[in-house]
Design a protein around this motif. Structure first.
Motif, PDB file in Angstrom:
ATOM      1  N   LEU A  73       0.852  -1.188   0.000  1.00 40.28           N
ATOM      2  CA  LEU A  73       0.000   0.000   0.000  1.00 40.28           C
ATOM      3  C   LEU A  73       0.889   1.239   0.000  1.00 40.28           C
ATOM      4  CD1 LEU A  73      -2.442  -1.155   2.832  1.00 40.28           C
ATOM      5  CD2 LEU A  73      -2.879  -1.251   0.379  1.00 40.28           C
ATOM      6  N   THR A  74       0.558   2.201  -0.848  1.00 42.50           N
ATOM      7  CA  THR A  74       1.328   3.441  -0.880  1.00 42.50           C
ATOM      8  C   THR A  74       1.013   4.265   0.357  1.00 42.50           C
ATOM      9  OG1 THR A  74       1.351   3.478  -3.300  1.00 42.50           O
ATOM     10  CG2 THR A  74       1.788   5.556  -2.156  1.00 42.50           C
ATOM     11  N   TRP A  75       2.066   4.640   1.073  1.00 44.04           N
ATOM     12  CA  TRP A  75       1.901   5.411   2.296  1.00 44.04           C
ATOM     13  C   TRP A  75       2.306   6.864   2.070  1.00 44.04           C
ATOM     14  CZ3 TRP A  75       5.754   5.519   6.894  1.00 44.04           C
ATOM     15  CH2 TRP A  75       5.188   6.251   7.953  1.00 44.04           C
ATOM     16  N   LEU A  76       3.538   7.082   1.588  1.00 47.22           N
ATOM     17  CA  LEU A  76       4.024   8.437   1.322  1.00 47.22           C
ATOM     18  C   LEU A  76       4.634   8.477  -0.073  1.00 47.22           C
ATOM     19  CD1 LEU A  76       5.828   9.209   4.710  1.00 47.22           C
ATOM     20  CD2 LEU A  76       3.613  10.073   3.976  1.00 47.22           C
ATOM     21  N   GLU A  77       4.366   9.548  -0.797  1.00 48.17           N
ATOM     22  CA  GLU A  77       4.896   9.687  -2.148  1.00 48.17           C
ATOM     23  C   GLU A  77       5.609  11.036  -2.262  1.00 48.17           C
ATOM     24  OE1 GLU A  77       3.393   9.362  -6.805  1.00 48.17           O
ATOM     25  OE2 GLU A  77       2.042   8.884  -5.139  1.00 48.17           O
ATOM     26  N   PHE A  78       6.954  10.993  -2.225  1.00 53.87           N
ATOM     27  CA  PHE A  78       7.759  12.206  -2.291  1.00 53.87           C
ATOM     28  C   PHE A  78       7.960  12.667  -3.729  1.00 53.87           C
ATOM     29  CE2 PHE A  78       9.101  10.138   1.691  1.00 53.87           C
ATOM     30  CZ  PHE A  78       8.817  11.163   2.577  1.00 53.87           C
ATOM     31  N   SER A  79       8.142  11.720  -4.614  1.00 54.84           N
ATOM     32  CA  SER A  79       8.316  12.027  -6.027  1.00 54.84           C
ATOM     33  C   SER A  79       7.805  10.832  -6.815  1.00 54.84           C
ATOM     34  CB  SER A  79       9.789  12.301  -6.349  1.00 54.84           C
ATOM     35  OG  SER A  79      10.569  11.134  -6.168  1.00 54.84           O
ATOM     36  N   GLU A  80       7.958  10.919  -8.116  1.00 56.98           N
ATOM     37  CA  GLU A  80       7.480   9.808  -8.950  1.00 56.98           C
ATOM     38  C   GLU A  80       8.207   8.511  -8.611  1.00 56.98           C
ATOM     39  OE1 GLU A  80       7.163   8.601 -13.689  1.00 56.98           O
ATOM     40  OE2 GLU A  80       7.645  10.666 -13.119  1.00 56.98           O
ATOM     41  N   LYS A  81       9.485   8.612  -8.277  1.00 57.56           N
ATOM     42  CA  LYS A  81      10.273   7.418  -7.972  1.00 57.56           C
ATOM     43  C   LYS A  81      10.375   7.147  -6.478  1.00 57.56           C
ATOM     44  CE  LYS A  81      13.256   7.509 -12.068  1.00 57.56           C
ATOM     45  NZ  LYS A  81      14.656   7.572 -12.557  1.00 57.56           N
ATOM     46  N   LEU A  82      10.458   8.199  -5.686  1.00 58.34           N
ATOM     47  CA  LEU A  82      10.684   8.044  -4.253  1.00 58.34           C
ATOM     48  C   LEU A  82       9.350   7.892  -3.522  1.00 58.34           C
ATOM     49  CD1 LEU A  82      13.132   7.888  -2.435  1.00 58.34           C
ATOM     50  CD2 LEU A  82      12.930  10.340  -2.027  1.00 58.34           C
ATOM     51  N   VAL A  83       8.922   6.642  -3.423  1.00 58.35           N
ATOM     52  CA  VAL A  83       7.622   6.313  -2.833  1.00 58.35           C
ATOM     53  C   VAL A  83       7.839   5.327  -1.690  1.00 58.35           C
ATOM     54  CG1 VAL A  83       5.353   5.308  -3.249  1.00 58.35           C
ATOM     55  CG2 VAL A  83       6.476   6.652  -5.040  1.00 58.35           C
ATOM     56  N   ILE A  84       7.194   5.567  -0.552  1.00 59.17           N
ATOM     57  CA  ILE A  84       7.277   4.658   0.592  1.00 59.17           C
ATOM     58  C   ILE A  84       5.996   3.839   0.641  1.00 59.17           C
ATOM     59  CG2 ILE A  84       7.468   4.469   3.085  1.00 59.17           C
ATOM     60  CD1 ILE A  84       8.987   7.075   3.075  1.00 59.17           C
ATOM     61  N   LYS A  85       6.158   2.533   0.678  1.00 63.02           N
ATOM     62  CA  LYS A  85       5.014   1.628   0.722  1.00 63.02           C
ATOM     63  C   LYS A  85       5.093   0.732   1.946  1.00 63.02           C
ATOM     64  CE  LYS A  85       4.296   1.469  -4.290  1.00 63.02           C
ATOM     65  NZ  LYS A  85       4.128   0.597  -5.477  1.00 63.02           N
ATOM     66  N   ILE A  86       3.946   0.315   2.398  1.00 56.97           N
ATOM     67  CA  ILE A  86       3.841  -0.692   3.445  1.00 56.97           C
ATOM     68  C   ILE A  86       3.379  -1.978   2.772  1.00 56.97           C
ATOM     69  CG2 ILE A  86       2.702  -1.377   5.578  1.00 56.97           C
ATOM     70  CD1 ILE A  86       4.535   0.940   5.992  1.00 56.97           C
ATOM     71  N   GLY A  87       4.152  -3.032   2.908  1.00 62.49           N
ATOM     72  CA  GLY A  87       3.809  -4.254   2.185  1.00 62.49           C
ATOM     73  C   GLY A  87       4.343  -5.505   2.838  1.00 62.49           C
ATOM     74  N   PHE A  88       4.329  -6.589   2.067  1.00 63.37           N
ATOM     75  CA  PHE A  88       4.702  -7.915   2.562  1.00 63.37           C
ATOM     76  C   PHE A  88       5.523  -8.598   1.471  1.00 63.37           C
ATOM     77  CE2 PHE A  88       4.396 -12.225   3.986  1.00 63.37           C
ATOM     78  CZ  PHE A  88       4.081 -12.181   5.334  1.00 63.37           C
ATOM     79  N   LEU A  89       6.839  -8.709   1.703  1.00 61.25           N
ATOM     80  CA  LEU A  89       7.744  -9.309   0.733  1.00 61.25           C
ATOM     81  C   LEU A  89       8.081 -10.736   1.138  1.00 61.25           C
ATOM     82  CD1 LEU A  89       9.748  -9.228  -1.668  1.00 61.25           C
ATOM     83  CD2 LEU A  89      11.431  -8.232  -0.078  1.00 61.25           C
ATOM     84  N   LEU A  90       7.874 -11.648   0.218  1.00 60.81           N
ATOM     85  CA  LEU A  90       8.222 -13.047   0.449  1.00 60.81           C
ATOM     86  C   LEU A  90       9.404 -13.422  -0.428  1.00 60.81           C
ATOM     87  CD1 LEU A  90       4.946 -15.175   0.739  1.00 60.81           C
ATOM     88  CD2 LEU A  90       6.828 -15.090   2.361  1.00 60.81           C
ATOM     89  N   ASP A  91      10.450 -13.888   0.209  1.00 62.45           N
ATOM     90  CA  ASP A  91      11.578 -14.477  -0.492  1.00 62.45           C
ATOM     91  C   ASP A  91      12.177 -15.511   0.466  1.00 62.45           C
ATOM     92  OD1 ASP A  91      12.884 -12.894   1.359  1.00 62.45           O
ATOM     93  OD2 ASP A  91      14.339 -12.095  -0.053  1.00 62.45           O
ATOM     94  N   PRO A  92      13.223 -16.221   0.086  1.00 59.68           N
ATOM     95  CA  PRO A  92      13.714 -17.305   0.950  1.00 59.68           C
ATOM     96  C   PRO A  92      14.046 -16.882   2.373  1.00 59.68           C
ATOM     97  CG  PRO A  92      14.631 -17.550  -1.237  1.00 59.68           C
ATOM     98  CD  PRO A  92      13.873 -16.257  -1.248  1.00 59.68           C
ATOM     99  N   ILE A  93      14.723 -15.742   2.559  1.00 59.70           N
ATOM    100  CA  ILE A  93      15.128 -15.402   3.924  1.00 59.70           C
ATOM    101  C   ILE A  93      13.957 -14.876   4.755  1.00 59.70           C
ATOM    102  CG2 ILE A  93      17.547 -15.038   3.345  1.00 59.70           C
ATOM    103  CD1 ILE A  93      17.038 -12.042   3.333  1.00 59.70           C
ATOM    104  N   SER A  94      13.007 -14.182   4.138  1.00 65.00           N
ATOM    105  CA  SER A  94      11.854 -13.722   4.916  1.00 65.00           C
ATOM    106  C   SER A  94      10.943 -14.892   5.275  1.00 65.00           C
ATOM    107  CB  SER A  94      11.071 -12.656   4.144  1.00 65.00           C
ATOM    108  OG  SER A  94      10.537 -13.157   2.944  1.00 65.00           O
ATOM    109  N   ALA A  95      10.791 -15.846   4.365  1.00 65.96           N
ATOM    110  CA  ALA A  95       9.987 -17.037   4.669  1.00 65.96           C
ATOM    111  C   ALA A  95      10.634 -17.845   5.786  1.00 65.96           C
ATOM    112  CB  ALA A  95       9.823 -17.891   3.416  1.00 65.96           C
ATOM    113  N   MET A  96      11.957 -17.954   5.744  1.00 67.22           N
ATOM    114  CA  MET A  96      12.674 -18.658   6.804  1.00 67.22           C
ATOM    115  C   MET A  96      12.513 -17.940   8.144  1.00 67.22           C
ATOM    116  SD  MET A  96      15.815 -18.327   8.616  1.00 67.22           S
ATOM    117  CE  MET A  96      16.913 -17.382   7.566  1.00 67.22           C
ATOM    118  N   MET A  97      12.602 -16.608   8.135  1.00 64.60           N
ATOM    119  CA  MET A  97      12.480 -15.846   9.379  1.00 64.60           C
ATOM    120  C   MET A  97      11.072 -15.912   9.952  1.00 64.60           C
ATOM    121  SD  MET A  97      15.343 -14.676  10.406  1.00 64.60           S
ATOM    122  CE  MET A  97      14.806 -13.479  11.615  1.00 64.60           C
TER     123      MET A  97
END
Length: 646
Positions: free
Chosen positions: A76-100
């Motif tokens: 979810l987009t939380w803060l948008e400073f510029s077209e590229k510089l955007v802060i999002k709140i989300g959920f990333l799944l990859d091997p190390i996050s799944a392991m953690m």
């Protein structure tokens, strides 16, 4: 596979924290414990479902051409400073996050379950407010889970700070004890100082790359580094500075030298908290941070060297201190520092071109196994303290007769951390040693020496607790803990035996491509030989009560005393802060502020006040006075005019 339900992993601990925190003492202690444990159990089940679906599900293409993909379940987009510089709140799944997800929820649930017996059986005034205790546990679990699944570095920083706050609250749970209050403040201040570096590093990195997103940063690290355009500061590239400052934040959380001083004192918190925060989860946040940004770190050789040197030195330093401590929780605290340093060193020596980046996989593997057997050791320590009402080894001895379950569980933990096959620690530590030898023979020999010291101090601890002398326990005969406390010990013991047999490299590797673990028999045999010699030495010195340890301490009195006092690092910090910063810097600045700055402003105020008193009659309200002043003014103007004309 649909991961849309993954938000529950964060929502459930948040709801639990709010519910227990708002209800407070309106809930009974038992009800609060059951609610907190049940909700953490449900969270663990969901986390396991997500991780297993990620590792074994293929219908969404998690594996493409042999590489496990990074999946953003939602954002979810939380803060948008510029077209590229955007802060999002989300959920990333990859091997190390799944392991953690597996590590955090497993240990957290077992700590919740263990606390039902450990905390509920205490009627001491300091154990009041268990509703608050379980609320803080939920907040900490939420913070760690939010940290490891963050898809961008800014979200990680937010939860990183929440981890610091929740650990502060848990360390200071016994808030009427001065030692606990001091320990919580110490942990908070030291980690905040480190986090300042982390924040500055984030700002530099995002300024040049114009992104906070991990996938963008790590998928093409060369492009990310090149965005700095070769900019330098004090002879180093700004990206090297950024990554080093980010590592500073990780070093603070993971208690790397010289920012390690908070962790031993943090043992003032409840023992289950020590198992959760300071053995298995919070202290590995720094390791996870480096692993998350590993492709970027690989581009900066200087920063990798800094990581290696700090990790290797910290591992040796902490092991040396652990060899002479008498408080069992402090031994385990310095053991934690040393083992975390093993993981940091493993990442520091890792290179994609060296043995397929084995150091990265080995670090994550040891993170996983260490979480299990160190949580086991801390929970065993809690059961021992629960039985003998003391942390000191001098109050223990012969407990194998009274606490058979704890005896076996603790022995399993010691064998695992010592690296004895087929226990879990052997496999993960062997891979770290392989990575160290791949980088340079010096690092391999150095880390093997530290591994031998680990085996020595852990069996010193084991023998002093369960063998050694047999003190008179009086009417309070020790006994094994109730089943709510013993069951987590049994579960973690089993995991500590079999976890090393997991083909970890098939799931986690530096490029997310399966890595087939194979033993280097030269390194394995050498490391086991070193561990066995260390265990035999500990057996000779500590199996039965004798004078040899005291004679050794007397023979090496200076070194022994220095190690017992942590090589006076706390005293050094006290000297720097109180004698230099406070006395030589802060006091003169305070004098200058009060006498010069405040004095100047006060003088101006007094001058204005005096002037106002002098001219206040000009506004007296008397018509006669106004006419008098008016006439004087006219006469003065006339006089000036005449003079000018002449």
């Amino acid at each position: 596979m649909d991961f849309s339900y993954s938000y529950l992993v964060l929502v459930l601990p948040l709801v639990t924290f709010l519910f227990l925190g708002l209800m407070g003492t309106r809930l009974s202690r038992k009800t609060a414990g059951v609610v907190g444990t049940s909700m953490m159990g449900i969270t663990a089940v969901i986390a396991y479902a997500i991780s297993l679906a990620y590792f074994f599900g293929t219908d969404q293409g998690q594996i493409i051409e042999g590489i496990r993909q990074q999946i953003v379940a939602w954002d979810l987009t939380w803060l948008e400073f510029s077209e590229k510089l955007v802060i999002k709140i989300g959920f990333l799944l990859d091997p190390i996050s799944a392991m953690m997800l597996i590590v955090i929820t497993t240990v957290s649930f077992l700590v919740h379950l263990y606390s039902l017996g450990y905390m509920q059986d205490h009627n001491h005034e300091y154990e009041k407010g268990l509703q608050r205790y379980y609320a803080f546990l939920s907040l900490f679990s939420l913070s760690m889970l939010g940290l490891v699944v963050a898809p961008n570095i800014f979200q990680m920083y937010i939860f990183w700070e929440l981890v610091g706050v929740s650990s502060y609250l848990l360390i200071g749970f016994y808030y009427t004890l001065p030692a606990a209050v001091s320990a919580s403040k110490k942990a908070f201040i030291v980690t905040r100082f480190a986090d300042l570096g982390f924040l500055v590093g984030i700002l530099i990195l995002s300024y040049f790359t114009q992104t906070f997103d991990f996938i963008t940063l790590t998928s093409n690290p060369t492009a990310a580094i090149e965005t700095a355009g070769g900019a330098t500061f004090m002879g180093c590239s700004v990206m090297a500075w950024a990554l080093t400052l980010i590592f500073m934040g990780g070093a603070g959380k993971s208690a790397m030298f010289p920012l390690h001083i908070w962790l031993p004192d943090a043992m003032e918190g409840p023992t289950p908290v020590s198992a959760l925060i300071h053995a298995a989860t919070m202290v590995v946040a720094g390791v996870f941070l480096i692993a998350r940004m590993f492709p970027l770190y690989c581009m900066e050789e200087g920063t990798m060297t800094v990581i290696t040197v700090i990790g290797a030195f910290t591992a040796f330093y902490a092991a040396a201190v652990a060899c002479v401590q008498s408080d069992i929780k402090r031994v385990l605290a310095f053991s934690t520092i040393s083992q975390i340093a093993f993981m940091v060193t493993s990442l520091g020596v890792a290179r994609p071109e060296l043995h397929e980046g084995v150091g990265y996989m080995a670090s994550m593997f040891h993170l996983f196994t260490h979480a299990m057997f160190k949580a086991l050791l801390f929970l065993c320590a809690g059961a021992i303290i629960h039985a003998v009402h003391s942390n000191e080894m001098s109050a223990m001895g012969g407990l194998r007769k009274y606490m058979p379950i704890c005896n076996i569980a603790f022995l399993i933990g010691c064998l695992a951390i010592a690296g004895i096959p087929p226990f879990a620690g052997f496999f993960s530590k062997d891979e770290i040693l392989v990575a160290a030898f791949e980088q340079h023979t010096f690092w391999g020999i150095w880390m093997m020496l530290v591994a031998g010291m680990t085996a020595f101090y852990m069996f010193r601890l084991y023998y002093k607790i369960f063998w050694w002398n047999n003190p008179d326990y009086g009417h309070h005969t020790p006994h094994d803990a109730p089943m709510t406390m013993s069951l987590p010990l049994i579960i973690l013991s089993v995991v500590s035996i079999v976890a090393g047999l997991i083909p970890f490299g098939e799931f986690v590797s530096w490029n997310r491509e399966a890595y087939h673990i194979h033993l280097n028999y030269t390194v394995a045999i050498s490391s086991v030989a070193v561990a066995v010699v260390a265990i035999l030495l500990a057996t000779k010195l500590y199996l039965k009560e004798n004078e040899a340890p005291a004679k050794m301490a007397k023979s090496f009195k200076g070194l022994w005393t220095a190690a017992y006092n942590r090589f006076y690092m706390d005293e050094l910090y006290q000297f720097i802060t109180h004698k230099i910063i406070f006395e030589r810097v802060s006091r003169p600045l305070a004098w200058f502020d009060r006498q010069i700055v405040d004095g100047s402003l006060n003088s101006l105020a007094n001058l204005a006040n005096s002037a106002s008193f002098a001219i206040r009659k000009l506004q007296s309200g008397s018509i006669q006075s106004y006419v008098y002043v008016y006439l004087i003014g006219v006469l003065l103007l006339a006089a000036i005019t005449v003079i000018c004309l002449i």
